[in-house]
Design a protein around this motif. Sequence first.
Motif, PDB file in Angstrom:
ATOM      1  N   LEU A  20       0.360   3.525   1.152  1.00  0.00           N
ATOM      2  CA  LEU A  20       0.312   2.410   0.196  1.00  0.00           C
ATOM      3  C   LEU A  20       0.942   1.163   0.798  1.00  0.00           C
ATOM      4  N   ALA A  21       2.114   1.313   1.393  1.00  0.00           N
ATOM      5  CA  ALA A  21       2.786   0.163   2.018  1.00  0.00           C
ATOM      6  C   ALA A  21       1.957  -0.369   3.182  1.00  0.00           C
ATOM      7  N   GLU A  22       1.340   0.531   3.935  1.00  0.00           N
ATOM      8  CA  GLU A  22       0.501   0.105   5.061  1.00  0.00           C
ATOM      9  C   GLU A  22      -0.722  -0.669   4.570  1.00  0.00           C
ATOM     10  N   ALA A  23      -1.345  -0.204   3.505  1.00  0.00           N
ATOM     11  CA  ALA A  23      -2.503  -0.915   2.953  1.00  0.00           C
ATOM     12  C   ALA A  23      -2.096  -2.302   2.478  1.00  0.00           C
ATOM     13  N   LEU A  24      -0.979  -2.385   1.757  1.00  0.00           N
ATOM     14  CA  LEU A  24      -0.508  -3.693   1.302  1.00  0.00           C
ATOM     15  C   LEU A  24      -0.252  -4.616   2.485  1.00  0.00           C
ATOM     16  N   ALA A  25       0.331  -4.083   3.552  1.00  0.00           N
ATOM     17  CA  ALA A  25       0.622  -4.885   4.740  1.00  0.00           C
ATOM     18  C   ALA A  25      -0.655  -5.428   5.373  1.00  0.00           C
ATOM     19  N   CYS A  26      -1.759  -4.710   5.192  1.00  0.00           N
ATOM     20  CA  CYS A  26      -3.064  -5.161   5.706  1.00  0.00           C
ATOM     21  C   CYS A  26      -3.772  -6.085   4.718  1.00  0.00           C
ATOM     22  N   GLY A  27      -3.194  -6.278   3.538  1.00  0.00           N
ATOM     23  CA  GLY A  27      -3.844  -7.089   2.511  1.00  0.00           C
ATOM     24  C   GLY A  27      -4.932  -6.344   1.775  1.00  0.00           C
ATOM     25  N   CYS A  28      -4.911  -5.018   1.851  1.00  0.00           N
ATOM     26  CA  CYS A  28      -5.927  -4.182   1.219  1.00  0.00           C
ATOM     27  C   CYS A  28      -5.499  -3.802  -0.201  1.00  0.00           C
ATOM     28  N   PRO A  29      -6.338  -4.063  -1.204  1.00  0.00           N
ATOM     29  CA  PRO A  29      -6.015  -3.642  -2.571  1.00  0.00           C
ATOM     30  C   PRO A  29      -5.946  -2.117  -2.661  1.00  0.00           C
ATOM     31  N   VAL A  30      -5.155  -1.618  -3.599  1.00  0.00           N
ATOM     32  CA  VAL A  30      -4.981  -0.179  -3.745  1.00  0.00           C
ATOM     33  C   VAL A  30      -5.108   0.261  -5.200  1.00  0.00           C
ATOM     34  N   VAL A  31      -5.564   1.492  -5.348  1.00  0.00           N
ATOM     35  CA  VAL A  31      -5.560   2.202  -6.630  1.00  0.00           C
ATOM     36  C   VAL A  31      -4.909   3.544  -6.337  1.00  0.00           C
ATOM     37  N   GLU A  75      -2.399 -12.366   0.694  1.00  0.00           N
ATOM     38  CA  GLU A  75      -1.039 -12.842   0.985  1.00  0.00           C
ATOM     39  C   GLU A  75      -0.028 -12.255   0.007  1.00  0.00           C
ATOM     40  N   ARG A  76      -0.411 -12.147  -1.236  1.00  0.00           N
ATOM     41  CA  ARG A  76       0.482 -11.554  -2.244  1.00  0.00           C
ATOM     42  C   ARG A  76       0.761 -10.091  -1.899  1.00  0.00           C
ATOM     43  N   LEU A  77      -0.286  -9.360  -1.502  1.00  0.00           N
ATOM     44  CA  LEU A  77      -0.114  -7.952  -1.139  1.00  0.00           C
ATOM     45  C   LEU A  77       0.750  -7.817   0.108  1.00  0.00           C
ATOM     46  N   ARG A  78       0.524  -8.680   1.095  1.00  0.00           N
ATOM     47  CA  ARG A  78       1.328  -8.634   2.319  1.00  0.00           C
ATOM     48  C   ARG A  78       2.797  -8.953   2.025  1.00  0.00           C
ATOM     49  N   ALA A  79       3.021  -9.889   1.126  1.00  0.00           N
ATOM     50  CA  ALA A  79       4.402 -10.233   0.771  1.00  0.00           C
ATOM     51  C   ALA A  79       5.106  -9.037   0.136  1.00  0.00           C
ATOM     52  N   ARG A  80       4.405  -8.310  -0.706  1.00  0.00           N
ATOM     53  CA  ARG A  80       5.003  -7.113  -1.308  1.00  0.00           C
ATOM     54  C   ARG A  80       5.326  -6.077  -0.242  1.00  0.00           C
ATOM     55  N   ALA A  81       4.404  -5.874   0.695  1.00  0.00           N
ATOM     56  CA  ALA A  81       4.634  -4.910   1.774  1.00  0.00           C
ATOM     57  C   ALA A  81       5.849  -5.293   2.606  1.00  0.00           C
ATOM     58  N   GLY A  82       6.118  -6.574   2.714  1.00  0.00           N
ATOM     59  CA  GLY A  82       7.273  -7.037   3.478  1.00  0.00           C
ATOM     60  C   GLY A  82       8.591  -6.493   2.954  1.00  0.00           C
ATOM     61  N   LEU A  83       8.639  -6.141   1.681  1.00  0.00           N
ATOM     62  CA  LEU A  83       9.858  -5.556   1.122  1.00  0.00           C
ATOM     63  C   LEU A  83      10.157  -4.188   1.707  1.00  0.00           C
ATOM     64  N   PHE A  84       9.125  -3.537   2.243  1.00  0.00           N
ATOM     65  CA  PHE A  84       9.291  -2.196   2.790  1.00  0.00           C
ATOM     66  C   PHE A  84       9.320  -2.195   4.313  1.00  0.00           C
ATOM     67  N   SER A  85       9.414  -3.385   4.883  1.00  0.00           N
ATOM     68  CA  SER A  85       9.418  -3.537   6.334  1.00  0.00           C
ATOM     69  C   SER A  85      10.842  -3.559   6.871  1.00  0.00           C
ATOM     70  N   VAL A  86      11.025  -2.953   8.014  1.00  0.00           N
ATOM     71  CA  VAL A  86      12.315  -3.030   8.696  1.00  0.00           C
ATOM     72  C   VAL A  86      12.129  -4.030   9.827  1.00  0.00           C
ATOM     73  N   ASP A  87      12.848  -5.142   9.738  1.00  0.00           N
ATOM     74  CA  ASP A  87      12.744  -6.134  10.801  1.00  0.00           C
ATOM     75  C   ASP A  87      14.125  -6.658  11.169  1.00  0.00           C
ATOM     76  N   ARG A  88      14.176  -7.508  12.138  1.00  0.00           N
ATOM     77  CA  ARG A  88      15.458  -8.020  12.647  1.00  0.00           C
ATOM     78  C   ARG A  88      16.182  -8.916  11.652  1.00  0.00           C
ATOM     79  N   ARG A  89      15.485  -9.417  10.676  1.00  0.00           N
ATOM     80  CA  ARG A  89      16.122 -10.296   9.690  1.00  0.00           C
ATOM     81  C   ARG A  89      16.723  -9.534   8.522  1.00  0.00           C
ATOM     82  N   TRP A  90      16.640  -8.222   8.553  1.00  0.00           N
ATOM     83  CA  TRP A  90      17.180  -7.411   7.458  1.00  0.00           C
ATOM     84  C   TRP A  90      18.693  -7.534   7.457  1.00  0.00           C
ATOM     85  N   THR A  91      19.259  -7.836   6.337  1.00  0.00           N
ATOM     86  CA  THR A  91      20.708  -8.002   6.216  1.00  0.00           C
ATOM     87  C   THR A  91      21.228  -7.083   5.120  1.00  0.00           C
ATOM     88  N   PRO A  92      22.531  -6.807   5.117  1.00  0.00           N
ATOM     89  CA  PRO A  92      23.091  -5.981   4.037  1.00  0.00           C
ATOM     90  C   PRO A  92      22.825  -6.579   2.661  1.00  0.00           C
TER      91      PRO A  92
END
Length: 113
Positions: A20-31, A75-92
């Motif tokens: 689900l997170a991967e699909a959102l990251a691709c901008g793919c709608p999900v059911v 873009e909205r779907l990708r933004a949601r997927a970003g919440l589940f991404s681990v990147d260098r900008r992740w802070t406590p």
Amino acid sequence: MARAGVLAVSSRNEGFCNVLAEALACGCPVVSTDCPSGPAEILDGGRYGRLVPVGDDAAMAAALDATLSESRDEERLRARAGLFSVDRRWTPTRDCLFCAEAYAGMIIHASMG
């Protein structure tokens, strides 16, 4: 997945539904089925993809049809997927805010069902 019209997830149980997170990251709608642990939290109770009852084939078919009939906001779907991404900008602080939002969503979801 980026070229798919929609991703269908028909799980009866999940932990964290990576696809689900991967699909959102691709901008793919999900059911997805609204099975325990995962889809409702990732899709924020249905705000980022349709949730249908487990085992309800007619509801799944209708949700897939409706999703394919509407325009997609990648873009909205990708933004949601970003919440589940681990990147260098992740802070406590971001981690705490994310956890608080996730727990609030789970509490709301549990109280409605």
